[in-house]
Design a protein around this motif. Sequence first.
Motif, short mmCIF file in Angstrom:
data_model
loop_
_atom_site.label_atom_id
_atom_site.label_comp_id
_atom_site.label_asym_id
_atom_site.label_seq_id
_atom_site.Cartn_x
_atom_site.Cartn_y
_atom_site.Cartn_z
N ILE A 39 0.84 -1.20 0.00
CA ILE A 39 0.00 0.00 0.00
C ILE A 39 0.87 1.25 0.00
N GLU B 16 2.25 1.79 -3.46
CA GLU B 16 1.22 2.35 -4.33
C GLU B 16 1.04 3.84 -4.09
N SER B 17 1.12 4.25 -2.82
CA SER B 17 0.91 5.66 -2.51
C SER B 17 2.05 6.52 -3.03
N GLU C 138 -2.03 7.85 -8.61
CA GLU C 138 -3.24 8.45 -8.06
C GLU C 138 -2.90 9.10 -6.72
N SER D 71 -4.89 9.90 -0.96
CA SER D 71 -6.23 9.69 -0.41
C SER D 71 -6.99 8.63 -1.20
N ALA D 72 -6.84 8.62 -2.52
CA ALA D 72 -7.52 7.62 -3.33
C ALA D 72 -6.99 6.22 -3.04
N VAL D 73 -5.69 6.09 -2.86
CA VAL D 73 -5.09 4.78 -2.52
C VAL D 73 -5.63 4.33 -1.17
N ARG E 15 -8.48 5.14 0.38
CA ARG E 15 -9.89 4.77 0.32
C ARG E 15 -10.09 3.43 -0.39
N ARG E 16 -9.30 3.18 -1.42
CA ARG E 16 -9.44 1.92 -2.17
C ARG E 16 -9.11 0.73 -1.28
N HIS E 17 -8.23 0.91 -0.31
CA HIS E 17 -7.85 -0.18 0.59
C HIS E 17 -8.62 -0.14 1.91
N GLY E 18 -9.60 0.75 2.02
CA GLY E 18 -10.43 0.81 3.22
C GLY E 18 -9.74 1.47 4.40
#
Length: 140
Positions: free
Chosen positions: A35, A38-39, A44, A47-49, A51-54
Motif C-alpha cells: 500500500i 502504491e501511494s 493516483e 487519499s484515493a489509494v 480509500r481503495r484499501h479501506g
Amino acid sequence: MTMSCDDAGTKPVRFEVFTGAGRRREWADETRARILAESYAGLESVSAVARRHGLCPSQLFTWRREARKAIEAAAPVFVPAVIEPASVTAVPERSVRRRSRQARADGMVELEIDGVAVKIGRGADASVIAAVIDALKVSR
C-alpha cells in the motif's frame, strides 16, 4: 439510555447493536509495504489509494511519515570517502610557469608607456607610482 417504567410502551426507542470486539485492524507488513509503494507511485492521490484499501487517508499519511522516519534513522549520517590514487600525468612545464606568473601577478599593476613596461607591486606608495609615471612621460 434510561427509561422510567411509566413510558416504557408509549415512545419508540432506538437501540444499536454492536457486533465484534471493535478492535483495531492489523495489517501484515507485506500488505502495508504494498500500500505504501502504491501511494508513492504517483499514479493516483494518496487519499484515493487509502480509500481503495479501506483506510482513512490520515492513517496512510501516518504510515508514510513513519516509513520516512525509519529510513532517515537507518541512513548513515556520514558516508565513508574512498580515495583512489590519482594517475600521474605529466603537466607541461609551460602551464606551470603561467600559473605561477598569474599567482604573482594578482597583486601587481603593469603599465606600458611608449614601449616601456613598468610593473608595480602590491603596497607601493601612490606618490612613488606617480613620480615613476611622470618620469616615463618626460623622458620620451
